[in-house]
Design a protein around this motif. Sequence first.
Motif, mmCIF file in Angstrom:
data_model
loop_
_atom_site.group_PDB
_atom_site.id
_atom_site.type_symbol
_atom_site.label_atom_id
_atom_site.label_comp_id
_atom_site.label_asym_id
_atom_site.label_seq_id
_atom_site.Cartn_x
_atom_site.Cartn_y
_atom_site.Cartn_z
ATOM 1 N N LYS A 37 0.831 -1.204 0.000
ATOM 2 C CA LYS A 37 0.000 0.000 0.000
ATOM 3 C C LYS A 37 0.866 1.256 0.000
ATOM 4 N N LEU A 38 1.954 1.216 0.742
ATOM 5 C CA LEU A 38 2.840 2.372 0.797
ATOM 6 C C LEU A 38 3.475 2.632 -0.566
ATOM 7 N N ALA A 39 3.930 1.587 -1.227
ATOM 8 C CA ALA A 39 4.509 1.744 -2.569
ATOM 9 C C ALA A 39 3.461 2.235 -3.557
ATOM 10 N N ASP A 40 2.242 1.756 -3.431
ATOM 11 C CA ASP A 40 1.157 2.200 -4.308
ATOM 12 C C ASP A 40 0.886 3.684 -4.113
ATOM 13 N N ARG A 41 0.802 4.127 -2.874
ATOM 14 C CA ARG A 41 0.536 5.542 -2.601
ATOM 15 C C ARG A 41 1.668 6.429 -3.099
ATOM 16 N N ILE A 42 2.902 6.009 -2.845
ATOM 17 C CA ILE A 42 4.051 6.812 -3.266
ATOM 18 C C ILE A 42 4.107 6.910 -4.785
ATOM 19 N N SER A 43 3.942 5.799 -5.483
ATOM 20 C CA SER A 43 4.006 5.842 -6.946
ATOM 21 C C SER A 43 2.846 6.647 -7.523
ATOM 22 N N THR A 44 1.671 6.539 -6.919
ATOM 23 C CA THR A 44 0.526 7.322 -7.394
ATOM 24 C C THR A 44 0.773 8.812 -7.220
ATOM 25 N N VAL A 45 1.244 9.195 -6.042
ATOM 26 C CA VAL A 45 1.486 10.613 -5.777
ATOM 27 C C VAL A 45 2.586 11.149 -6.696
ATOM 28 N N LEU A 46 3.643 10.381 -6.902
ATOM 29 C CA LEU A 46 4.719 10.830 -7.792
ATOM 30 C C LEU A 46 4.222 11.013 -9.222
ATOM 31 N N LEU A 47 3.422 10.069 -9.719
ATOM 32 C CA LEU A 47 2.884 10.212 -11.071
ATOM 33 C C LEU A 47 1.957 11.423 -11.175
ATOM 34 N N LEU A 48 1.153 11.655 -10.147
ATOM 35 C CA LEU A 48 0.274 12.826 -10.161
ATOM 36 C C LEU A 48 1.077 14.123 -10.121
ATOM 37 N N VAL A 49 2.129 14.156 -9.334
ATOM 38 C CA VAL A 49 2.970 15.362 -9.262
ATOM 39 C C VAL A 49 3.681 15.592 -10.585
#
Length: 157
Positions: A37-49
């Motif tokens: 879940k942590l990797a999913d959140r980090i990758s999602t936020v990075l792609l959005l940024v």
Amino acid sequence: MTWSNVPGRPPQSSPGPSDAQRAEWERGGTTLFPPAKLADRISTVLLLVFGAVMTVVTAVVGIVAVASVTASCDAEAGCTPGGAIGGAAIAVGGAFVLGAATIVLSIGAWIRRKPSWWIAAIGFVLAIVVIAWGGVVFADAVDSGAGSSSSVSAASA
């Protein structure tokens, strides 16, 4: 004497977790942020940024490009600034709309406790496609105005 040498359990003011709860926690069943879940959140936020930064850069480049094209575009040159403005609007507006939709869908996946990285990845790739499409429309509008005047001057020479 240290705590490691004291026989039995250390004193506690409140009762600790049961053995079943402790075993489940050690397996990772009740952690707040499991690694996936942590990797999913980090990758999602990075792609959005990255998508947001790409949209802002596209907006700045679009404003500068439209300003430079419309400054030299008049009736004598045989071009209209509408195509250039349209291309920039497709690039910036499309990337913005896709970014907003991606954010909404990603947050919806977070609420449902589903993976969201793939939503952000698809939104990022589609934003790149829309920006490229707007760039092609912009370039076609600019080249069609310049191409007609350069072909006439080449034919007369």
